[in-house]
Design an enzyme around this catalytic site. Structure first.
Site, short mmCIF file in Angstrom:
data_model
loop_
_atom_site.label_atom_id
_atom_site.label_comp_id
_atom_site.label_asym_id
_atom_site.label_seq_id
_atom_site.Cartn_x
_atom_site.Cartn_y
_atom_site.Cartn_z
CB SER A 128 -0.95 0.02 1.20
OG SER A 128 -0.27 0.33 2.39
CE LYS A 166 -2.37 2.14 4.84
NZ LYS A 166 -1.58 0.96 5.26
#
Length: 208
Positions: A128, A166
């Site tokens: 991701s 993230k």
């Protein structure tokens, strides 16, 4: 020795690898964000008299930014110049995974390349954060409870049982955990779903 444009390219690469935002870099070198941006965009020539400040902000030597090899054939003096950094386990670059905090092993690195602070490695799992951080990369985390918008953080959620890596974006009363891979959706955090930032991603390396 690198030319002016190559030095700027090296600065951009190091800032990206360390998850360093333009705002944070400008703060560290004591310059306006617009000035640093103009160097990055190559609309203004990079001032070599600021080389040392940028090198310090990026935790490298001025010689490295200039492309001067002080230690040919990767030979470094060993005395007092290496540090053992623990690998604390895996962290998700995708769906959150159970947090792992046991020390698996250590990586010995050249001390001159390290930022200050309490440091540890986490192993990225998933894609991701690709292309910024590839699957399997060893991500160096500096322990801290806050990061700036746009910086990459190691985050614990679900009552400190799940961990993910993230990019942080704060908007009003919510926090967005953003992937760099557009195939993934952001994770939306509200006051009802608290998270805990355990550190900022500052460097990474991956094996071929």
């Amino acid at each position: 020795m690198k030319n002016n444009r190559e030095i700027v390219d090296q600065i951009i690469l190091l800032a990206k690898q360390q998850g360093l935002s333009l705002s944070e870099l400008a703060r560290r070198v004591g310059m306006a964000k617009s000035a640093v941006s103009s160097y990055f965009n190559k609309t203004r020539e990079f001032p070599l008299n600021r080389l040392t400040a940028f090198a310090s902000a990026l935790n490298v030597s001025p010689e490295e930014l200039l492309g001067i090899d002080l230690y040919p054939q990767n030979v470094y003096p060993l005395s007092h110049q290496t540090t053992k950094i623990p690998i604390l386990g895996a962290i998700a670059c995708g769906a959150p995974i159970d947090a792992v905090e046991n020390v698996d092993e250590y990586i010995t690195v050249h001390s001159g390349t390290l930022p200050k602070g309490n440091l540890f490695y986490l192993v990225a799992k998933g894609d991701s954060m690709y292309p910024t951080i590839p699957d399997g990369a060893y991500v160096l985390i500096r322990e801290q409870s806050e990061v700036e918008d746009g910086e990459i953080a190691a985050v614990l959620l679900e009552n400190d049982t799940q961990a993910t890596l993230k990019r942080i974006k704060k908007e009003a009363d919510i926090v967005l955990l953003l992937p760099d891979n557009s195939s993934y959706d952001p994770i939306i955090i509200t006051k009802d779903t608290p998270v805990r930032i355990i550190g900022k991603a500052v460097q990474f390396f991956s094996n071929l």
